[in-house]
Design a protein around this motif. Structure first.
Motif, mmCIF file in Angstrom:
data_model
loop_
_atom_site.group_PDB
_atom_site.id
_atom_site.type_symbol
_atom_site.label_atom_id
_atom_site.label_comp_id
_atom_site.label_asym_id
_atom_site.label_seq_id
_atom_site.Cartn_x
_atom_site.Cartn_y
_atom_site.Cartn_z
ATOM 1 N N VAL A 131 0.921 -1.288 -0.007
ATOM 2 C CA VAL A 131 -0.089 -0.226 -0.054
ATOM 3 C C VAL A 131 0.887 1.208 0.021
ATOM 4 O O VAL A 131 0.670 2.369 -0.735
ATOM 5 C CB VAL A 131 -1.096 -0.004 1.033
ATOM 6 N N GLY A 132 1.846 1.306 0.785
ATOM 7 C CA GLY A 132 2.719 2.293 0.768
ATOM 8 C C GLY A 132 3.539 2.742 -0.529
ATOM 9 O O GLY A 132 3.723 3.903 -0.888
ATOM 10 N N LEU A 133 3.924 1.613 -1.039
ATOM 11 C CA LEU A 133 4.696 1.712 -2.592
ATOM 12 C C LEU A 133 3.743 2.425 -3.408
ATOM 13 O O LEU A 133 4.178 3.154 -4.517
ATOM 14 C CB LEU A 133 5.123 0.561 -2.839
ATOM 15 N N ILE A 134 2.606 1.865 -3.569
ATOM 16 C CA ILE A 134 1.439 2.499 -4.572
ATOM 17 C C ILE A 134 1.196 3.758 -4.028
ATOM 18 O O ILE A 134 0.985 4.684 -5.014
ATOM 19 C CB ILE A 134 0.227 1.473 -4.687
ATOM 20 N N GLU A 135 0.913 3.953 -2.809
ATOM 21 C CA GLU A 135 0.417 5.442 -2.606
ATOM 22 C C GLU A 135 1.583 6.690 -2.703
ATOM 23 O O GLU A 135 1.156 7.895 -2.924
ATOM 24 C CB GLU A 135 -0.024 5.460 -1.208
ATOM 25 N N ALA A 136 2.902 6.002 -2.939
ATOM 26 C CA ALA A 136 3.926 7.048 -3.094
ATOM 27 C C ALA A 136 3.937 7.553 -4.453
ATOM 28 O O ALA A 136 4.398 8.633 -4.575
ATOM 29 C CB ALA A 136 5.033 6.209 -2.562
ATOM 30 N N ARG A 137 3.489 6.728 -5.259
ATOM 31 C CA ARG A 137 3.669 7.180 -6.721
ATOM 32 C C ARG A 137 2.235 7.017 -7.440
ATOM 33 O O ARG A 137 2.247 7.086 -8.645
ATOM 34 C CB ARG A 137 4.639 6.548 -7.418
ATOM 35 N N GLY A 138 1.138 6.946 -6.713
ATOM 36 C CA GLY A 138 -0.190 6.567 -7.489
ATOM 37 C C GLY A 138 -1.481 6.550 -6.446
ATOM 38 O O GLY A 138 -1.214 6.850 -5.155
ATOM 39 N N TRP A 139 -2.347 6.088 -6.632
ATOM 40 C CA TRP A 139 -3.464 5.984 -6.009
ATOM 41 C C TRP A 139 -4.544 4.500 -6.378
ATOM 42 O O TRP A 139 -4.156 3.906 -7.473
ATOM 43 C CB TRP A 139 -4.422 7.080 -5.960
ATOM 44 N N MET A 140 -5.428 4.131 -5.395
ATOM 45 C CA MET A 140 -6.091 2.866 -5.749
ATOM 46 C C MET A 140 -7.500 3.184 -5.572
ATOM 47 O O MET A 140 -7.978 4.162 -4.756
ATOM 48 C CB MET A 140 -5.712 1.837 -4.939
ATOM 49 N N ILE A 141 -8.503 2.405 -6.167
ATOM 50 C CA ILE A 141 -9.885 2.291 -5.907
ATOM 51 C C ILE A 141 -10.353 1.079 -5.681
ATOM 52 O O ILE A 141 -10.306 0.052 -6.371
ATOM 53 C CB ILE A 141 -10.690 2.755 -7.172
ATOM 54 N N TRP A 142 -10.886 0.850 -4.368
ATOM 55 C CA TRP A 142 -11.221 -0.303 -3.731
ATOM 56 C C TRP A 142 -12.606 -0.618 -4.003
ATOM 57 O O TRP A 142 -13.495 0.309 -4.044
ATOM 58 C CB TRP A 142 -10.814 -0.220 -2.249
ATOM 59 N N PRO A 143 -13.027 -1.980 -3.871
ATOM 60 C CA PRO A 143 -14.606 -2.196 -3.975
ATOM 61 C C PRO A 143 -15.199 -1.657 -2.499
ATOM 62 O O PRO A 143 -14.554 -1.208 -1.633
ATOM 63 C CB PRO A 143 -14.280 -3.696 -4.232
ATOM 64 N N LEU A 144 -16.410 -1.719 -2.602
ATOM 65 C CA LEU A 144 -17.314 -1.398 -1.562
ATOM 66 C C LEU A 144 -16.908 -2.097 -0.225
ATOM 67 O O LEU A 144 -16.814 -1.735 0.888
ATOM 68 C CB LEU A 144 -18.758 -1.336 -1.809
ATOM 69 N N ILE A 145 -16.582 -3.391 -0.328
ATOM 70 C CA ILE A 145 -16.216 -4.434 0.815
ATOM 71 C C ILE A 145 -14.911 -4.885 0.310
ATOM 72 O O ILE A 145 -14.735 -5.453 -0.701
ATOM 73 C CB ILE A 145 -17.245 -5.349 0.810
ATOM 74 N N ARG A 146 -13.926 -4.574 1.148
ATOM 75 C CA ARG A 146 -12.519 -4.923 0.921
ATOM 76 C C ARG A 146 -12.195 -6.503 1.268
ATOM 77 O O ARG A 146 -10.917 -6.650 1.843
ATOM 78 C CB ARG A 146 -11.615 -4.020 1.911
ATOM 79 N N PHE A 147 -12.831 -7.344 0.969
ATOM 80 C CA PHE A 147 -12.863 -8.838 1.376
ATOM 81 C C PHE A 147 -13.581 -9.421 0.370
ATOM 82 O O PHE A 147 -14.756 -8.980 -0.049
ATOM 83 C CB PHE A 147 -13.288 -8.953 2.913
ATOM 84 N N ASN A 148 -13.056 -10.800 0.031
ATOM 85 C CA ASN A 148 -13.776 -11.704 -0.860
ATOM 86 C C ASN A 148 -14.081 -12.667 0.204
ATOM 87 O O ASN A 148 -13.937 -12.612 1.279
ATOM 88 C CB ASN A 148 -12.764 -12.052 -2.104
ATOM 89 N N HIS A 149 -14.792 -13.787 -0.606
ATOM 90 C CA HIS A 149 -15.353 -14.951 0.345
ATOM 91 C C HIS A 149 -14.538 -15.541 0.995
ATOM 92 O O HIS A 149 -14.809 -16.361 1.884
ATOM 93 C CB HIS A 149 -16.308 -15.540 -0.527
ATOM 94 N N ARG A 150 -13.145 -15.712 0.556
ATOM 95 C CA ARG A 150 -12.049 -16.385 1.212
ATOM 96 C C ARG A 150 -11.092 -15.457 2.028
ATOM 97 O O ARG A 150 -10.181 -16.419 2.510
ATOM 98 C CB ARG A 150 -11.220 -17.230 0.197
ATOM 99 N N THR A 151 -11.227 -14.307 1.859
ATOM 100 C CA THR A 151 -10.289 -13.524 2.782
ATOM 101 C C THR A 151 -10.601 -13.801 4.113
ATOM 102 O O THR A 151 -11.495 -13.366 4.725
ATOM 103 C CB THR A 151 -10.336 -12.206 2.356
ATOM 104 N N VAL A 152 -9.356 -13.784 4.808
ATOM 105 C CA VAL A 152 -9.368 -13.936 6.347
ATOM 106 C C VAL A 152 -8.805 -12.893 6.894
ATOM 107 O O VAL A 152 -7.707 -12.233 6.614
ATOM 108 C CB VAL A 152 -8.351 -15.111 6.701
ATOM 109 N N ALA A 153 -9.687 -12.250 7.820
ATOM 110 C CA ALA A 153 -9.299 -10.902 8.483
ATOM 111 C C ALA A 153 -8.028 -11.146 9.645
ATOM 112 O O ALA A 153 -8.732 -11.493 10.841
ATOM 113 C CB ALA A 153 -10.278 -10.297 9.067
#
Length: 382
Positions: free
Chosen positions: A101-123
């Motif tokens: 995240v730090g690498l990308i935000e240093a030279r760009g930006w991101m657009i995330w989905p409404l929910i930042r998890f898919n059905h297999r993502t472990v928090a």
């Protein structure tokens, strides 16, 4: 000339996508719209289905769009290595990793989905024992493996509806074909086929699934094939009865006398008469297919472990009574979906019922004119 042209325009059939719509079809469409509960249930169900089709754009642990150093990336559609974002590693980028995240935000930006998890993502950063209650990050809480329930609900609804639609489609094709052959030819074909169906329908489907699940790991297509072997019989009786009734009509006898092939008579002239009952049954077959998959997943003989499923969500609710949000989420999702399908089925049934007449119906032709037009159409087809 003007009066004649006006009369012809008034009698010209309405068209939809270039296809003519008969007055009878217009009346059925009006009757369906007049059933407000079924009409709006159809739109709500279609809206839910369309939204869940794009589940990866709504719930995902990868950004929809990444703009880095002037270049555009779509992680939802394609996997990129971390080296694409200035990291020395060639492994696939983990976009939830603070370093990435730090690498990308240093030279760009991101657009995330409404929910930042898919059905297999472990928090992993949950901070509470799983299953955790709903909060601002996990709107419907997490399950016993720290996976987001809202994401699993979206993916689970999609796979349940897709399973039901595919199973209903192929079951309808096989059931209509089998019923048409039985009813049209009759005799020994009908007798032998009926005895076969009596034996086949007596097989214990659940026991067969349990036995096969111990040999082969079930998946979507495996379950679909097994259920298709038995689900096609629900429409055979209705189509068979309609073909038995229509096969001795005058226009069918005339077509035979003219040498028209049996396949043409069956599927061009007789089958449209059986489609009314077939279309009426289809919403109920769809709801039964969704319920079957849910029951198999609840018992543990459905989709592979880890798959998003409404039945698996109900099973987790049963195993974790201290987390009521699991069972309630699965229950309300299934109850709403099945209620919508039942309301749609009732509206379709009323629309095709000739005894139903709702206020404001379009002025249809009188019975004699309609019957004469139908006889002329059948005669021209023959």
């Amino acid at each position: 000339m003007t009066a004649l042209g006006t009369s012809r325009n008034a009698r010209a059939p309405n068209r939809f996508l270039g296809m003519p719509i008969t007055p009878l079809t217009l009346r059925r469409l009006h009757n369906f719209r007049a059933n407000r509960r079924g009409y709006w249930s159809l739109w709500v169900f279609l809206g839910i289905f369309v939204v869940t089709l794009g589940a990866e754009l709504i719930a995902n642990d990868k950004p929809i769009l990444v703009v880095y150093d002037g270049a555009i990336y779509t992680p939802v559609l394609k996997a990129y290595p971390e080296s694409a974002f200035g990291s020395p590693f060639e492994t696939e980028a983990e976009y939830r990793d603070p370093a990435v995240v730090g690498l990308i935000e240093a030279r760009g930006w991101m657009i995330w989905p409404l929910i930042r998890f898919n059905h297999r993502t472990v928090a992993w950063d949950l901070g509470l024992p799983a299953p955790s209650r709903p909060d601002a990050t996990h709107w419907l809480g997490t399950d016993d493996q720290a996976r987001d329930v809202a994401a699993r609900l979206i993916y689970g609804v999609r796979i349940s509806v897709l399973f039901g639609l595919v199973l209903t489609f192929f079951s309808t094709i096989i059931g209509v074909a089998a019923g048409a052959v039985q009813g049209y030819f009759g005799g020994w074909i009908d007798l032998l086929f009926q005895r076969f169906m009596e034996i086949w329908s007596g097989l214990p489907v659940l026991f067969l699934l349990i036995i096969l699940a111990s040999i082969v790991e079930p998946n979507f297509w495996w379950l679909l094939g097994i259920m298709l072997m038995f689900s096609w019989m629900s429409l055979v009786g209705v189509v068979r009865a309609e073909f038995l009734r229509v096969r001795n009509f005058d226009y069918v006898r005339a077509a035979r006398a003219l040498g028209v092939a049996d396949s043409v008579i069956m599927f061009r002239h007789v089958l449209p008469n059986a489609m009314v009952s077939t279309v009426t049954f289809m919403p109920f077959i769809l709801s039964g297919s969704v319920t079957t998959l849910t029951a198999l997943d609840f018992l543990g003989f459905g989709l592979p472990p880890g798959s998003a499923s409404l039945g698996e969500l109900l099973a987790q609710g049963k195993a974790n009574l201290q987390a009521p949000w699991l069972g309630l989420t699965g229950f309300f999702a299934i109850a709403i979906m099945l209620s919508l399908l039942v309301f749609i089925g009732e509206a379709v049934r009323d629309a095709f019922d000739p005894r139903k007449l709702f206020a404001g119906a379009p002025p249809a032709e009188d019975a004699a004119t309609t019957q004469a037009a139908g006889s002329a159409t059948q005669g021209s087809q023959a």
